[in-house]
Scaffold this motif. Structure first.
Motif: not given
Length: 92
Positions: A37, A40, A43
């Motif tokens: 997580h 993600t 990013t």
């Protein structure tokens, strides 16, 4: 005999044009990352910045490598990491 025309009536040569952009890769130390997580979230946050070409997050190593077109904007990258809920502690 082959034709350069496609079924929709447009013509092409079968070649592809690729734009080459000079990029700069900069690694940052980031604290607080522990899972996918985290990867993600960082990013998405950093990747949304103007001029960012790619983001590579090494959760285990605590590193975020950002490739930018030109020099990176450390302040904007730091703010994006902060907005994602993590802390940029400096360049690696």
């Amino acid at each position: 005999m082959s034709s350069c025309c496609t079924p929709d009536g447009s013509c092409g040569t079968g070649t592809t044009t690729v734009a080459v952009v000079d990029s700069t890769a900069t690694a940052y130390r980031v604290s607080g990352m522990s899972c996918g997580h985290c990867r993600t979230a960082i990013t998405a946050s950093v990747g949304a910045l103007a001029g960012v070409l790619s983001v590579d997050v090494d959760v285990d190593g605590g590193l975020v490598t950002v490739s930018t077109a030109g020099d990176p904007d450390d302040a904007a990258i730091g703010a994006a990491i902060d907005d994602a809920g993590y802390e940029l502690t400096g360049r690696a």
